[in-house]
Write an enzyme that holds these catalytic residues in place. Structure first.
Site, mmCIF file in Angstrom:
data_model
loop_
_atom_site.group_PDB
_atom_site.id
_atom_site.type_symbol
_atom_site.label_atom_id
_atom_site.label_comp_id
_atom_site.label_asym_id
_atom_site.label_seq_id
_atom_site.Cartn_x
_atom_site.Cartn_y
_atom_site.Cartn_z
ATOM 1 N N TYR A 33 0.813 -1.284 0.061
ATOM 2 C CA TYR A 33 -0.123 0.017 -0.018
ATOM 3 C C TYR A 33 0.755 1.106 0.100
ATOM 4 C CZ TYR A 33 0.973 1.035 4.959
ATOM 5 O OH TYR A 33 1.554 1.249 6.125
ATOM 6 N N HIS A 102 -0.666 -21.044 0.574
ATOM 7 C CA HIS A 102 0.263 -19.982 0.576
ATOM 8 C C HIS A 102 0.968 -19.615 -0.881
ATOM 9 C CE1 HIS A 102 -0.580 -21.305 4.557
ATOM 10 N NE2 HIS A 102 0.163 -20.473 5.067
ATOM 11 N N LYS A 147 6.511 -1.670 2.138
ATOM 12 C CA LYS A 147 5.105 -1.091 2.589
ATOM 13 C C LYS A 147 3.979 -2.234 2.402
ATOM 14 C CE LYS A 147 3.244 3.419 3.075
ATOM 15 N NZ LYS A 147 3.447 3.343 4.674
ATOM 16 N N GLU A 179 12.369 2.696 14.379
ATOM 17 C CA GLU A 179 11.287 3.766 14.047
ATOM 18 C C GLU A 179 10.039 3.537 14.909
ATOM 19 O OE1 GLU A 179 9.908 3.116 9.790
ATOM 20 O OE2 GLU A 179 9.842 0.778 10.228
ATOM 21 N N LEU A 203 11.334 1.740 7.280
ATOM 22 C CA LEU A 203 10.519 1.933 5.912
ATOM 23 C C LEU A 203 11.397 3.185 5.539
ATOM 24 C CD1 LEU A 203 7.639 1.432 4.184
ATOM 25 C CD2 LEU A 203 6.973 3.627 5.242
HETATM 26 N N1 PDD Z 1 2.918 5.312 7.696
HETATM 27 N N2 PDD Z 1 7.522 3.923 8.855
HETATM 28 C C1 PDD Z 1 6.231 3.200 9.170
HETATM 29 C C2 PDD Z 1 6.109 1.965 9.733
HETATM 30 C C3 PDD Z 1 5.460 3.813 8.713
HETATM 31 O O1 PDD Z 1 4.129 3.114 8.420
HETATM 32 C C4 PDD Z 1 5.112 5.137 7.807
HETATM 33 C C5 PDD Z 1 4.046 5.778 7.349
HETATM 34 C C6 PDD Z 1 6.434 5.726 8.029
HETATM 35 C C7 PDD Z 1 6.760 7.141 7.271
HETATM 36 O O2 PDD Z 1 6.525 7.193 5.732
HETATM 37 P P1 PDD Z 1 6.037 8.315 5.142
HETATM 38 O O3 PDD Z 1 7.031 9.374 5.273
HETATM 39 O O4 PDD Z 1 6.497 7.920 3.586
HETATM 40 O O5 PDD Z 1 4.598 8.675 5.374
HETATM 41 C C8 PDD Z 1 7.511 5.180 8.412
HETATM 42 C C9 PDD Z 1 1.898 5.488 6.867
HETATM 43 C C10 PDD Z 1 1.626 7.180 6.780
HETATM 44 C C11 PDD Z 1 0.479 4.682 7.244
HETATM 45 O O6 PDD Z 1 0.885 3.533 7.428
HETATM 46 O O7 PDD Z 1 -0.747 5.173 7.341
#
Ligand code: PDD
Length: 286
Positions: A33, A102, A147, A179, A203
C-alpha cells in the site's frame, strides 16, 4: 459529496466497495500500500510514492497493474471526487482472490483499491506541545523496508502506546533505534541531526527524505548511522515524521521529558522549513 472509492476499474461509493473473502489481502495480508498526502488538491511527492510502490511490488513479486501515468490519473480522479483541499489518498494492491494456498496463484488478477480521507496534520497545539512516546522492542519481520498491508505487529505496537496513554512507540532492535509504528524517528544531539540508515529494518519514508533534504538546505549537520538506545534516551530532541504527522517533536519518552521537555530549536527550524517547502512546491505545481 458521498465518499467515493476506486476498486478494480470502477469508482463507487466506499460502502459499496467489496472484495472476496478469498482475497489474499484478507486471508494472508498479501499486498502492498501507499499513503499519499495531498495539499491544495495536489499530491505531494507523487513520483517518489509511486517509486516506493514499485519497489514494494517488486519485493513481494507482484506485477504493477498500472503505469505511473495511470496511477497519477487515478489519484487525480479520486482527489477530484472528494471535497477537501487537503486529502490523504490510500491505495492498495493485493495478489487477488484465489483458493487458499500459501503459494502464489496463477493467472489471478490483483485487487486494486483506492480511497481518500481528509488529511489531518497535527494542530498548532500539538506542534507546540509535541507528541508522547513509549519505547518498545521491535518484533516485526526483517523486511520493514517494504510497505506491506500485513501490519499486525505495527498495530500491536501502536496499541501499546495507546494503552500507555502515549501517541507513538519508539522501537529498538538489538539495542539500536529503528522507527515508530507508523513513522520514522530522528534524534538530535549537540546540534547534529541523527538519522537511522535506510536499510531493511525501517520504512524508507518519503517525509524522512524531505527532512534530510531540508536539513542539508539549512546546513544542519547530519549523521546517518545506527543510533544506540542510550543515545535516544539522552537525546536533546526526538522527532517523528510521516505523511500525516509531517515533522512532530516527541517531548516525552517513557514519561520522561526529552531534552527540555518541549519542541527544540532544531525542530522549529525544520518544521518551518517543511511548511515553507510545502507552500513553495504547491505554488510551483499550480
Ligand atoms: N505510515 N515508518 C512506518 C512503519 C510507516 O508506516 C510510515 C508511514 C512511515 C513514514 O513514511 P512516510 O513519510 O512515507 O509517510 C515510516 C503511513 C502514513 C501509514 O501507514 O498510514
Amino acid at each position: 459529496m458521498s465518499d467515493t472509492a476506486y476498486l478494480n476499474g470502477e469508482f463507487l461509493p466506499l460502502e459499496k466497495a467489496q472484495v472476496s473473502v478469498l482475497d489474499r489481502g484478507f486471508i494472508f495480508g498479501d499486498g502492498v500500500y501507499e499513503v499519499i498526502p495531498v495539499y491544495s488538491r495536489r499530491p505531494f511527492r507523487l513520483p517518489e510514492h509511486l517509486r516506493r510502490l514499485q519497489r514494494s511490488l517488486d519485493a513481494i513479486r507482484l506485477a504493477n497493474p498500472m503505469t505511473d501515468a495511470e496511477w497519477a490519473r487515478l489519484v487525480q480522479e479520486i482527489v477530484a471526487r472528494h471535497a477537501g483541499e487537503d486529502q490523504s489518498v490510500y491505495l492498495q494492491v493485493t495478489r487477488g482472490a484465489a483458493k487458499r494456498d500459501h503459494a502464489f496463484p496463477k493467472n489471478v488478477a490483483p485487487t486494486v483499491f483506492m480511497m481518500s480521507n481528509p488529511l489531518v496534520t497535527p494542530s498548532r497545539e500539538q506542534v507546540e506541545s509535541g507528541a508522547t512516546a513509549v519505547t518498545a522492542t521491535d518484533f516485526r519481520w526483517l523486511r520493514c523496508d517494504v510497505k506491506v498491508t500485513s501490519l499486525l505487529a505495527n498495530c500491536l505496537l501502536r496499541q501499546r502506546a495507546v494503552d500507555a496513554g502515549a501517541d507513538e512507540v519508539v522501537m529498538f532492535r538489538d539495542g539500536y533505534l529503528t522507527e515508530g509504528s507508523s513513522s520514522n524517528v530522528f534524534a538530535v544531539k549537540n546540534g547534529t541531526l541523527l538519522a537511522p540508515p535506510k536499510n531493511h529494518l525501517v520504512l524508507p519514508g518519503i517525509t524522512y527524505d524531505v527532512v534530510l533534504e531540508l536539513a542539508a538546505m539549512k546546513k544542519v549537520p547530519t549523521e546517518t548511522r545506527e543510533i544506540a538506545e542510550d543515545e535516544v534516551r539522552g537525546a536533546d530532541e526526538l522527532w517523528l515524521t510521516s505523511s500525516s504527522k509531517e515533522v512532530l517533536a516527541i517531548t516525552r519518552l517513557d514519561g520522561k521529558p526529552v531534552g527540555a521537555g518541549k519542541p527544540g530549536a532544531l525542530f522549529r527550524t525544520l518544521y518551518q522549513a517543511f511548511q515553507e517547502f510545502k507552500r513553495t512546491v504547491m505554488r510551483q505545481a499550480a
